[in-house]
Scaffold this motif. Structure first.
Motif, PDB file in Angstrom:
ATOM      1  N   GLY A 113       0.808  -1.217   0.000  1.00  0.00           N
ATOM      2  CA  GLY A 113       0.000   0.000   0.000  1.00  0.00           C
ATOM      3  C   GLY A 113       0.837   1.260   0.000  1.00  0.00           C
ATOM      4  O   GLY A 113       1.852   1.352  -0.707  1.00  0.00           O
ATOM      5  N   THR A 114       0.429   2.228   0.811  1.00  0.00           N
ATOM      6  CA  THR A 114       1.054   3.545   0.841  1.00  0.00           C
ATOM      7  C   THR A 114       1.417   3.906   2.270  1.00  0.00           C
ATOM      8  O   THR A 114       0.622   4.540   2.978  1.00  0.00           O
ATOM      9  N   PRO A 115       2.593   3.500   2.742  1.00  0.00           N
ATOM     10  CA  PRO A 115       3.030   3.954   4.065  1.00  0.00           C
ATOM     11  C   PRO A 115       3.069   5.479   4.100  1.00  0.00           C
ATOM     12  O   PRO A 115       3.552   6.116   3.167  1.00  0.00           O
ATOM     13  N   MET A 116       2.552   6.074   5.193  1.00  0.00           N
ATOM     14  CA  MET A 116       2.353   7.525   5.215  1.00  0.00           C
ATOM     15  C   MET A 116       2.497   8.064   6.625  1.00  0.00           C
ATOM     16  O   MET A 116       2.054   7.436   7.595  1.00  0.00           O
ATOM     17  N   LEU A 117       3.095   9.237   6.718  1.00  0.00           N
ATOM     18  CA  LEU A 117       3.131  10.014   7.956  1.00  0.00           C
ATOM     19  C   LEU A 117       2.420  11.337   7.699  1.00  0.00           C
ATOM     20  O   LEU A 117       2.727  12.028   6.731  1.00  0.00           O
ATOM     21  N   PHE A 160      12.820  -2.901   0.713  1.00  0.00           N
ATOM     22  CA  PHE A 160      12.130  -2.323   1.865  1.00  0.00           C
ATOM     23  C   PHE A 160      11.795  -0.872   1.560  1.00  0.00           C
ATOM     24  O   PHE A 160      12.616  -0.136   1.008  1.00  0.00           O
ATOM     25  N   SER A 161      10.572  -0.494   1.892  1.00  0.00           N
ATOM     26  CA  SER A 161      10.186   0.918   1.826  1.00  0.00           C
ATOM     27  C   SER A 161      10.331   1.505   3.223  1.00  0.00           C
ATOM     28  O   SER A 161       9.774   0.966   4.191  1.00  0.00           O
ATOM     29  N   VAL A 162      11.084   2.590   3.312  1.00  0.00           N
ATOM     30  CA  VAL A 162      11.330   3.238   4.603  1.00  0.00           C
ATOM     31  C   VAL A 162      10.897   4.689   4.504  1.00  0.00           C
ATOM     32  O   VAL A 162      11.326   5.413   3.601  1.00  0.00           O
ATOM     33  N   VAL A 163      10.030   5.103   5.415  1.00  0.00           N
ATOM     34  CA  VAL A 163       9.539   6.482   5.462  1.00  0.00           C
ATOM     35  C   VAL A 163       9.855   7.037   6.840  1.00  0.00           C
ATOM     36  O   VAL A 163       9.537   6.409   7.857  1.00  0.00           O
ATOM     37  N   THR A 164      10.495   8.208   6.876  1.00  0.00           N
ATOM     38  CA  THR A 164      10.896   8.812   8.146  1.00  0.00           C
ATOM     39  C   THR A 164      10.553  10.295   8.131  1.00  0.00           C
ATOM     40  O   THR A 164      10.731  10.969   7.112  1.00  0.00           O
TER      41      THR A 164
END
Length: 480
Positions: A400-404, A422-426
């Motif tokens: 999906g769409t990892p989101m902050l 790996f998808s990494v969002v920070t």
């Protein structure tokens, strides 16, 4: 009453269908959602009731073609429910257009606008209460990347946005309808201008408010996410090690890491070793787990801090799953900041998000799992819950769409899974203040929409004296 040639209903249906196709659904153009109902609403007062209803139904159904494949193959929405959603939404739009037509033809322009949008909104509210998978993907979702519009949800809930997106084109159509008095036209123009201007300035002021305390949050999601991988198997051990390696490579200062829903399966025998392995990363980790306990099997979010006992939140809403027990409690990370936990489908419902909002929660961490096609849509459903209740959102979704996002609905960072191993969002995520008017008052606006719809229906079906005779004469003229 204007007489239209047979080509106009076809043209209006095609135009509205195309606008619904591109303006709603799984990947919408937000501005087109406001335009999509307009061709049908302009047509409705100028044609017979049957023609108006048929054109509205076909336009909405055709516009929903991008969702047909999703509902047909969905793992979370049963196929009969998906068909009911598509057909029911088209029927609801047709009924809303039909109510608008009746009221406009009886020279109730303002009520036509309010009642049509109210009927649409209150019906969707009822669906949100009755549907075991909740509600997402409606007009409010199309506006999720427009924070200026979305601020309304902090007072009315998403229902205010839902209402507004239909009410604005309805107002334009009412202003342009034949037989409307000049005074009613003027009132409609002034009302629309005042509402939109007031919303713009109020939303802009709200968005410019200074940010509070921040927490650095990271989302870590594999491209090929398994579901409920047993931690005691070689595959489970390898997956756990891959997550540990990714966590070790994160930048300094990360406060908490969120992994996807049901990343692992644990039980009483394996839980302690699993917790200890995550604890040794030195970072607070929230992971989705399938947790087998003496009380039953739970889909849960498990928080493992560097020290102290773990905290588990058990998912409230499991759709039609019969072998998974549901939780009933909220759960918070230890510490002075109010940081709560949810799991995936929980955001399709008003609660437990409303409970977090009422308690003044600043950030909610959400392990999730989607189906690729609905990734953006579901992440924005979570974002809307944050705006409604005044908390920021960390949405860590597999497929999906990892989101902050912050508590005002601004996306701080997001990505689509699958392009990298790996998808990494920070991002540094400001903690919201919670306790919005909506969190305190609940679905008051949805109930108001119900009253508006009832008032419009009662007025539309009342046929007395000269008004009834005039309406029948106009129907005969249009049918000639």
């Amino acid at each position: 009453m204007s007489r239209l040639g047979p080509g106009w209903p076809i043209a209006a249906t095609v135009a509205s269908g195309l606008l619904f196709f591109f303006g709603t659904g799984l990947d919408p153009v937000p501005e087109l959602a406001w335009c999509a109902p307009l061709p049908i609403l302009l047509l409705a007062p100028r044609v017979s009731g049957v023609t108006a209803l048929l054109c509205a139904f076909v336009a909405y159904a055709a516009g929903g073609i991008p969702s047909w494949s999703y509902f047909w193959h969905s793992l979370s929405v049963p196929r009969p429910a998906g068909i009911a959603i598509l057909a029911g939404s088209a029927l609801l739009f047709a009924l809303s257009a039909g109510l608008f037509r009746l009221l406009v033809r009886r020279h109730h322009a303002v009520l036509a606008v309010l009642a049509a949008a109210g009927l649409w909104t209150v019906a969707l509210y009822a669906v949100s209460l009755l549907n075991p998978t909740g509600l997402m993907g409606t007009f409010m979702t199309t506006q999720a990347d427009r924070p200026v519009v979305l601020q309304l949800a902090s007072v009315t809930g998403g229902w205010g946005v839902e209402f507004l997106v239909l009410a604005v084109p309805a107002a334009v159509a009412a202003i342009c309808a034949p037989g409307i008095r000049a005074g009613s036209r003027l009132v409609s123009v002034i009302a629309v201008a005042a509402v939109l201007t007031g919303l713009f300035f109020w939303s802009t002021a709200r968005l410019s408010s200074p940010a509070g305390t921040t927490a650095k949050v990271a989302l870590v999601v594999p491209a090929k996410a398994g579901y409920a991988t047993d931690v005691t198997t070689p595959q489970g051990a390898a997956l756990l090690q891959s997550y540990v390696d990714q966590i070790g490579a994160l930048p300094d200062g990360v406060r908490v890491v969120v992994l996807p829903e049901a990343a692992f399966a644990v039980d009483d025998a394996s839980r302690a070793g699993f917790v200890e392995r995550l604890r040794r990363t030195g970072v607070e980790v929230v992971t989705g787990v399938y947790d087998t306990t003496p009380q039953g099997r739970f889909n849960a979010a498990l928080d493992v801090p560097p020290s102290g006992p773990p905290v588990e939140f058990r998912k409230w809403h499991n759709g039609d799953s019969k072998n998974i027990a549901s939780g009933t409690d909220l759960a918070y990370l230890a510490g002075p900041a109010k940081i709560g936990l949810l799991v995936c489908m929980d955001v399709n419902f008003a609660d437990p998000s409303g409970g977090y909002g009422e308690a003044g929660t600043g950030l909610v961490l959400i392990p999730a799992s989607d189906e690729d096609a609905d990734g953006w849509e579901h992440s924005r459903t979570a974002l809307i819950r944050g705006v409604e209740n005044g908390f920021s959102v960390a949405w860590s979704a597999a497929r999906g769409t990892p989101m902050l996002s912050d508590a005002h609905g601004r996306v701080l960072a997001d990505t689509r899974t699958g392009a990298q191993p790996f998808s990494v969002v920070t991002a540094d995520v400001p903690l919201g203040s919670g306790a919005t008017p909506y969190a305190r008052l609940g679905d008051w606006f949805a109930w108001l929409c119900g009253l508006l719809a009832i008032g419009g229906i009662v007025t539309a079906v009342r046929r007395t004296g000269e008004t009834s005779a005039t309406a029948r004469a106009e129907d005969a003229t249009v049918g000639a």
